[in-house]
Enzyme design. Structure first.
Site, short mmCIF file in Angstrom:
data_model
loop_
_atom_site.label_atom_id
_atom_site.label_comp_id
_atom_site.label_asym_id
_atom_site.label_seq_id
_atom_site.Cartn_x
_atom_site.Cartn_y
_atom_site.Cartn_z
N SER A 197 75.31 53.02 39.50
CA SER A 197 75.50 54.63 38.71
C SER A 197 74.60 55.64 38.76
O SER A 197 74.40 55.87 39.08
CB SER A 197 75.70 53.57 36.88
OG SER A 197 75.25 55.19 35.98
N SER A 252 62.83 65.09 36.67
CA SER A 252 63.52 65.99 35.46
C SER A 252 63.36 67.12 34.80
O SER A 252 62.23 67.44 34.64
CB SER A 252 64.00 64.86 34.06
OG SER A 252 63.88 66.29 33.25
N TYR A 283 60.01 59.74 28.10
CA TYR A 283 61.01 60.79 28.90
C TYR A 283 60.26 61.56 30.01
O TYR A 283 59.93 61.26 30.75
CB TYR A 283 62.46 60.44 28.14
CG TYR A 283 63.13 61.01 29.57
CD1 TYR A 283 63.14 60.12 30.24
CD2 TYR A 283 63.78 62.50 29.78
CE1 TYR A 283 64.37 60.31 31.98
CE2 TYR A 283 64.68 62.57 31.07
CZ TYR A 283 65.13 61.82 31.89
OH TYR A 283 65.65 62.23 32.74
N LYS A 343 57.79 61.32 33.27
CA LYS A 343 58.53 62.65 34.75
C LYS A 343 57.21 62.97 35.27
O LYS A 343 57.29 62.93 35.96
CB LYS A 343 60.45 62.80 33.73
CG LYS A 343 61.09 61.79 33.81
CD LYS A 343 61.25 61.49 35.03
CE LYS A 343 62.65 60.78 34.93
NZ LYS A 343 63.54 59.63 35.70
N THR A 374 76.35 62.05 33.53
CA THR A 374 76.39 61.21 33.73
C THR A 374 76.78 60.24 32.62
O THR A 374 76.53 60.65 31.73
CB THR A 374 75.16 60.09 34.85
OG1 THR A 374 74.17 60.44 33.91
CG2 THR A 374 74.98 61.21 36.23
N1 LIG Z 1 72.16 63.49 34.35
C1 LIG Z 1 70.77 63.63 34.20
O1 LIG Z 1 71.32 64.97 33.46
C2 LIG Z 1 69.69 63.71 34.85
C3 LIG Z 1 68.59 65.00 34.58
C4 LIG Z 1 67.62 64.60 34.12
C5 LIG Z 1 67.24 63.67 35.15
N2 LIG Z 1 67.61 62.17 35.85
C6 LIG Z 1 67.13 61.56 36.65
O2 LIG Z 1 68.09 60.80 36.87
C7 LIG Z 1 68.25 59.68 37.67
C8 LIG Z 1 68.90 58.99 37.59
O3 LIG Z 1 70.37 59.11 36.83
P1 LIG Z 1 71.81 59.20 35.67
O4 LIG Z 1 72.17 60.37 35.42
O5 LIG Z 1 72.19 58.73 37.15
O6 LIG Z 1 72.12 58.26 35.19
P2 LIG Z 1 72.62 56.55 35.01
O7 LIG Z 1 73.94 56.75 35.37
O8 LIG Z 1 72.11 56.20 33.37
O9 LIG Z 1 71.70 55.92 36.17
C9 LIG Z 1 70.78 55.36 36.13
C10 LIG Z 1 70.57 54.33 37.05
O10 LIG Z 1 68.94 54.32 37.11
C11 LIG Z 1 68.93 52.43 37.42
N3 LIG Z 1 68.43 51.69 35.77
C12 LIG Z 1 67.59 52.11 34.77
N4 LIG Z 1 66.64 50.92 34.49
C13 LIG Z 1 67.02 50.65 35.66
C14 LIG Z 1 65.93 49.31 35.20
N5 LIG Z 1 65.47 48.74 34.41
N6 LIG Z 1 65.39 48.53 36.40
C15 LIG Z 1 66.42 49.26 38.05
N7 LIG Z 1 67.85 49.84 38.42
C16 LIG Z 1 67.28 50.79 36.34
C17 LIG Z 1 70.55 52.24 36.28
O11 LIG Z 1 70.98 50.58 37.01
P3 LIG Z 1 71.53 49.35 36.21
O12 LIG Z 1 71.96 49.93 34.68
O13 LIG Z 1 72.45 48.39 36.85
O14 LIG Z 1 70.33 49.04 36.49
C18 LIG Z 1 71.46 53.46 37.05
O15 LIG Z 1 71.94 52.72 38.73
C19 LIG Z 1 67.42 59.14 36.52
O16 LIG Z 1 65.89 58.48 37.16
C20 LIG Z 1 67.15 60.03 35.74
O17 LIG Z 1 65.98 60.44 34.20
C21 LIG Z 1 69.35 62.08 34.88
#
Ligand SMILES: NC(=O)c1ccc[n+]([C@@H]2O[C@H](COP(=O)([O-])OP(=O)(O)OC[C@H]3O[C@@H](n4cnc5c(N)ncnc54)[C@H](OP(=O)(O)O)[C@@H]3O)[C@@H](O)[C@H]2O)c1
Length: 264
Positions: free
Chosen positions: A15, A141, A154, A158, A189
């Site tokens: 995702s 993050s 969270y 991080k 996302t």
């Molecule tokens: N989007 C933002 O604004 C943002 C900002 C700062 C940081 N981030 C960081 O970016 C990274 C990716 O997030 P995203 O925005 O792409 O969100 P997302 O679409 O919710 O993706 C999160 C990913 O983490 C995996 N995941 C969650 N829990 C898990 C578990 N217990 N075991 C294995 N995999 C797990 C999910 O896969 P499954 O559900 O298949 O397990 C999914 O592929 C994260 O670390 C997030 O903290 C995002």
């Protein structure tokens, strides 16, 4: 890091940012190990990657479960897969106030974002050292650089990653291990949809701020360009990333803003 022909293990590949990074890398004749918990979603990522001519292995596991991490690492070992790079995007966010959040929820966030991530890293690192080097990236993050309402554990999980991976980098420069910490701002996302609330249940909402974020595809392009250059920190997002600089250079302004900001 020249991606061409490399074997790259990507967590969070089912995702959002991790999926977009997998697709972005897939035209480089790479072998991608795609991980997350949801096998069907990983298969969707795989289909899109294969179109660009790469090799893939789907390896589902749960970052919140030590045994599951061990099994995934065992699979890599038994199949003699040499990991050139480990890019970690797996993680969960939070939407709950400190005063209302039971410690079990704080622990769950740390288990996935911090302990799961470092446990996987520890499985890969010794082999990477033996192989003469490699690259490890982890996703923090902007709230890994400062505190933010509704995100206490969270943000803390991080921030913990920064300490761990800076130490790992310092210990392993001599081993030719490059370490990048990715610091996204708001990326569009499902992170807010999948975030957990005070009851440990999913927040299940696309927050307004999230919805206005940079696209995952654009974010992935920036990340890959900077991973290629082995940048130590990769700040990516829109105007919100200025908060990192405000926290560092104008802390009083940050304290003022943080206590008034709308958290969603
Ligand atoms: N989007 C933002 O604004 C943002 C900002 C700062 C940081 N981030 C960081 O970016 C990274 C990716 O997030 P995203 O925005 O792409 O969100 P997302 O679409 O919710 O993706 C999160 C990913 O983490 C995996 N995941 C969650 N829990 C898990 C578990 N217990 N075991 C294995 N995999 C797990 C999910 O896969 P499954 O559900 O298949 O397990 C999914 O592929 C994260 O670390 C997030 O903290 C995002």
């Amino acid at each position: 890091m020249d991606f061409w022909g490399k074997t790259i293990w990507i967590t969070g590949a089912s995702s959002g940012i991790g999926k977009a990074v997998a697709i972005e890398l897939s035209s480089n004749n790479v072998t991608l190990i795609l991980s997350g918990r949801k096998e069907e979603a990983l298969k969707d990522t795989e289909k899109l990657c294969i179109k660009n001519g790469c090799q893939t292995v789907i390896l589902p596991f749960d970052l919140g479960n030590e045994e599951s991490i061990e099994e995934a690492a065992q699979f890599i070992k038994e199949n003699n897969i040499k990991i050139d790079a480990l890019y970690q995007f797996g993680g969960i966010s939070q939407r709950s106030f400190v005063a209302e959040t039971p410690i079990s929820v704080d622990r769950k966030i740390f288990e996935v974002n911090y302990f799961g991530t470092i446990a996987l890293t520890k499985k890969v690192l010794p082999q990477m050292i033996k192989n003469g080097g490699g690259q490890i990236a982890v996703t923090s993050s902007i709230v890994g650089k400062f505190g933010f309402p509704y995100r206490s554990s969270y943000s803390a999980s991080k921030q913990a990653l920064h300490g761990f991976f800076e130490s790992l980098r310092a210990e392993n420069a001599k081993n030719n291990i490059a370490v990048s910490v990715i610091i996204p701002g708001r990326i569009k996302t499902n992170i807010s949809v999948n975030a957990i609330n005070k009851d440990g249940k999913t927040h299940a909402q696309m927050d307004a701020g999230q919805d206005k974020g940079m696209s995952a595809e654009k974010c992935a392009k920036v990340i890959c360009k900077k991973l290629k250059k082995e940048k130590k920190e990769i700040l990516v997002g829109g105007s919100e990333v200025i908060m990192v600089h405000i926290r560092r250079f104008l802390p009083r302004l940050y304290y003022y803003m943080a206590s008034r900001v709308k958290p969603l």
